[in-house]
Design an enzyme around this catalytic site. Structure first.
Site, short mmCIF file in Angstrom:
data_model
loop_
_atom_site.label_atom_id
_atom_site.label_comp_id
_atom_site.label_asym_id
_atom_site.label_seq_id
_atom_site.Cartn_x
_atom_site.Cartn_y
_atom_site.Cartn_z
N SER A 158 0.80 -1.22 0.00
CA SER A 158 0.00 0.00 0.00
C SER A 158 0.83 1.27 0.00
O SER A 158 0.30 2.36 -0.16
CB SER A 158 -0.92 0.01 1.22
OG SER A 158 -0.17 -0.07 2.41
N GLY A 159 2.15 1.17 0.22
CA GLY A 159 2.96 2.37 0.21
C GLY A 159 4.31 2.18 0.87
O GLY A 159 4.69 1.08 1.27
N VAL A 185 7.18 3.64 3.83
CA VAL A 185 7.26 4.28 5.15
C VAL A 185 8.62 4.94 5.31
O VAL A 185 9.66 4.33 5.04
CB VAL A 185 7.03 3.26 6.28
CG1 VAL A 185 7.02 3.97 7.63
CG2 VAL A 185 5.73 2.51 6.07
N ASP A 242 -4.65 -8.62 7.69
CA ASP A 242 -3.30 -8.79 7.16
C ASP A 242 -2.30 -8.91 8.32
O ASP A 242 -1.30 -8.20 8.36
CB ASP A 242 -2.91 -7.64 6.25
CG ASP A 242 -1.70 -7.97 5.38
OD1 ASP A 242 -1.03 -7.02 4.94
OD2 ASP A 242 -1.42 -9.17 5.16
#
Length: 789
Positions: free
Chosen positions: A521-522, A524, A630
């Site tokens: 999702s991305g 960090v 998840d």
């Protein structure tokens, strides 16, 4: 005369034995010790400094270094302490230089402190003229010491003592308590000298001013060597461009730079047995964070000094220590109808704004606070530049002061306290003494005619009406522009999260310089906010999927609060940017720890219990059911003490309690290897999918094997990948429990505890969801392994 000497001899013997026998030496050799009871000392060659045992209580001592000369009041000035947080007693305690080269401070045979040094060459402990206590080789003139106190300062720097990126100054707890206090002087991650306040509730940098960038504060961040020192003439220089000279610069006299108990950094000069301040970094004590504790107000005058008082409705936690702050005298869980506000003009509290809203009325501002159970007060002020009033909602009353403040603060307290507060004010005003003597004053005046009074009232009404119309139009158009604007600097999400601008995120992450993790999702990044909080900044993918996950996380996280769930500080939703700001976890993810083999059985057990508690809270204690969907080692983060926190709710989904069984998802969610069978067979999704994933994670911690990297099984399973759960079941059935344990990962373990955890993990990973326990049942089984259901 001879007879008199004989008579006085017993008296002299008695006097000599009534006084402590002080042993003063220049060096301490290997195999020798300084003993508390004897009052042994080391003295520098110039006799400026002394090292020995300093008494701080009836039977409590510190091994310390101090200026030999006593001050005019007879006290010692300590500049270094070995055991400031763990004093020793006066019996059978000593500091000993062993034959192996280790300097050990012991309390009745128990080691309290040690230099942790070794040497095959002969060593000696020596106190130098600089005040530096060093371990060096005998008859070797060198500046390369095996150990030196200058590398481990406590609250004081001496002239020419280097201050580096590896050293810090920690203030004392009070003027009479030498243990570690609340203030820290250090080089921060941007190579800037800073002073930090930290207690159990607040961590906050206040020097240099946190809202200024380094260059605005006159500092430089480019020199990463991080070095500073105070020279013998009174000049302080640092690699961040911070420097000063003392008021008595040029004189070579005894000096010290001390981080005092009040958080101020001062340079002192010794003159005629008195220490005088020759420089201090902060001239306004009330601006030092934590000077008066939470829920209190600081005032200062030159005559009296600093005064701490509790806000009305609060009382001191400890009247003998006002730095501990104040606590409410009322029940904070009352309904909003029971609260009112006490007005403090020109009063400001630092930071902790859950929301900032321009262009609203005072009444609306107060109602925002009344609707927020975490709100303690609001600050309200007029901004001439914007032409509007600004409202700040405070969730903490920290560092209250009235120094040049343009704010009016309204503190939320019960209405009974509001009434009592204003009754006191009225009572004080009525106590003013008025003389009973009537004094006649002759004064002539011209009486206005009726026509003049009517004209005055007419013009006054017209002007007042015009002002009201103009003010209404200004507020209306300003509010309309703000509501239609695309971005705002600070916006609450509903529970107090801060909305950051994209520019603030770029600055905090230093242009997304340090990546600390990435997922589907991305990415960090590590960042540092203006208040010096280290954070994790998650930049979600710009695709539609990323935005959906972003909204899911916001909706989820604003509803939860648990010690084993990651805390979110805010978010950014500006144009195409979707960003989350989390608390930073020092030990990274569980996945990293498993790869690095930095766990042991006790840590594994604690992680298993913590994660179970976090998931149990999500499933059963939230206002709505929350499924993580998840659960895997990458989404379990560990703090400095390895306490786990479940993170990444981007793939989660909320359900009302009544609708769980009929739930459905539009797509498969999770990570291969950790996903429950329900996902594959299109079965209804319940909280048991998280239970399954949790069981796999526990098995991975015990076996050291990743479910994503399992080798093909042999025998009848040959030809397809064997799951981790299948592998564990087969191993236990054929070879026993011990064969599945990765000793390198778990270290030494308790067999009984291991069997219990394995049993729970396999039960969680059952294919039949109905055979799996709930997470609250898992917590119970982990905490009560002998409990018979």
């Amino acid at each position: 005369m001879h007879m008199l000497s004989i008579l006085l001899l017993p008296l002299l013997i008695i006097i000599s034995y009534s006084q402590p026998i002080l042993t003063t030496t220049n060096v301490l050799t290997q195999g020798s010790s300084l003993v508390v009871k004897k009052g042994d000392h080391l003295v520098s060659p110039n006799r400026l400094f002394t090292a020995g045992f300093h008494q701080i209580g009836q039977n409590a001592y510190l091994f310390a270094i101090w200026f030999t000369e006593l001050t005019s009041d007879g006290s010692r000035t300590l500049v270094w302490m070995a055991n400031r947080d763990l004093p020793i007693n006066g019996k059978r305690s000593e500091i000993f230089l062993s034959k192996t080269g280790n300097l050990v401070l012991s309390d009745a045979g128990q080691q309290i402190w040690a230099s942790n040094t070794k040497s095959t060459s002969p060593l000696q402990l020596q106190l130098l003229d600089s005040g530096n206590l060093v371990l060096n080789q005998v008859k070797v003139q060198t500046q390369s010491y095996i150990w030196q106190s200058f590398n481990f300062p406590t609250n004081t720097l001496l002239p020419n003592q280097p201050f580096t990126k590896n050293t810090v100054l920690i203030s004392s707890r009070s003027w009479t308590n030498y243990s570690s206090g609340f203030y820290k002087f250090y080089f921060d991650n941007d190579n800037v000298l800073s002073i930090l306040f930290k207690n159990d509730v607040v961590t906050s940098v206040f020097w240099p001013k946190p809202w200024l960038i380094a260059t605005e504060a006159g500092r430089s961040t480019f020199n990463n060597s991080r070095f500073a020192f105070l020279d013998s003439r009174g000049k302080f220089t640092s690699t961040d461009n911070y420097s000063f000279v003392t008021s008595d610069y040029g004189q070579i006299v005894p000096r010290r730079l001390t981080l005092d108990v009040d958080g101020d950094l001062r340079v002192y000069t010794l003159n005629q047995k008195k220490w005088s301040v020759s420089l201090q970094t902060t001239s306004l004590p009330c601006l030092i964070h934590g000077s008066c504790g939470l829920n209190s107000i600081c005032t200062y005058s030159r005559e009296i000094g600093r005064i701490c008082t509790c806000a009305y409705g609060y009382k001191a936690k400890n009247r003998s220590d006002l730095s501990l702050g104040c606590e409410p005298t009322f029940n904070v869980t009352q309904n909003r109808e029971n609260y009112g506000f006490i007005r403090y003009p020109n009063m400001e509290f630092y930071g902790f704004d859950s929301s900032y809203t321009p262009g609203i009325s005072l009444e609306t501002c107060k109602n925002t606070c009344l609707n927020d159970t975490n709100c303690k007060a609001v600050q309200y002020s007029f901004d001439p530049g914007m032409g509007v009033f600004k409202c700040y909602v405070k969730i903490m009353l920290f560092n209250g002061h009235s120094l040049d403040s343009v704010y009016t603060t309204y503190v939320k307290v019960p209405k009974s306290d509001v009434l009592a507060f204003y009754q006191k004010i009225i009572a004080k005003e009525s106590e003013l003494n008025c003389s009973s003597t009537i004094i006649e004053v002759e004064r002539s005046y011209i009486e206005k005619t009726p026509n003049e009074s009517i004209k005055f009232m007419l013009w006054f009404s017209i002007i007042l009406g015009a002002i009201e119309v103009a003010l209404f139009l200004v507020i209306y158009y300003t509010t309309k522009q703000l509501s239609s604007g695309e971005t705002q600097s600070y916006v609450a999400v509903g529970s107090g999260f801060r909305r950051f601008t994209y520019d603030e995120i770029v600055k905090a992450s230093r242009k997304f310089r340090e990546e600390i993790g990435r997922g589907g999702s991305g990415i960090v990044y590590k960042g540092v906010l203006l208040d010096n909080r280290v954070v994790a900044i998650k930049q979600l993918n710009e695709a539609t999927q990323g935005e959906a996950e972003f909204l899911a996380e916001i909706r989820t996280i604003e509803r939860i609060n648990h010690r084993n769930l990651i805390e979110m500080y805010g978010y950014c939703a500006e144009k195409k940017h979707r960003i989350l700001v989390y608390e930073y976890m020092e030990n990274g993810s569980l996945a990293e720890m498993l790869v690095a083999n930095r766990l042991d059985w006790q840590k594994i057990l604690a992680i298993a219990i913590g994660v179970a508690k976090g998931l149990a809270y999500l499933h059963e204690e939230c206002l709505e059911w929350v499924l993580h969907c998840d659960v895997k080692p990458h989404n379990i983060l560990l703090d400095l003490s390895y306490s786990p926190k479940v993170a990444d709710f981007g793939l989660s989904k909320l359900f009302e309690r009544s609708a769980v069984e009929g739930s459905s998802f539009s797509r498969i969610r999770g990570t291969r290897g950790y996903m429950a069978p329900e996902w594959m067979f299109n079965l209804p999704i319940t909280s048991k999918v998280d239970v399954y994933s949790y069981g796999v994670v526990i098995l991975e911690m015990i076996t050291g094997k990743s479910p994503l990297q399992m080798q093909q099984s042999s025998g009848e399973n040959s030809g397809r990948d064997q799951t981790l759960v299948e592998w564990v079941r087969d191993k236990i059935r054929d070879e026993g429990v011990e064969e599945v344990v990765d000793v390198e990962t778990c270290g030494e373990y308790d067999t009984k505890s291991l069997k219990n955890v394995l049993k729970i993990a396999l039960q969680c990973a059952e294919e039949d969801r109905d055979a799996r326990p709930s997470m609250s049942q898992v917590v119970h089984m982990l905490l009560h392994p002998d409990f018979d259901d």
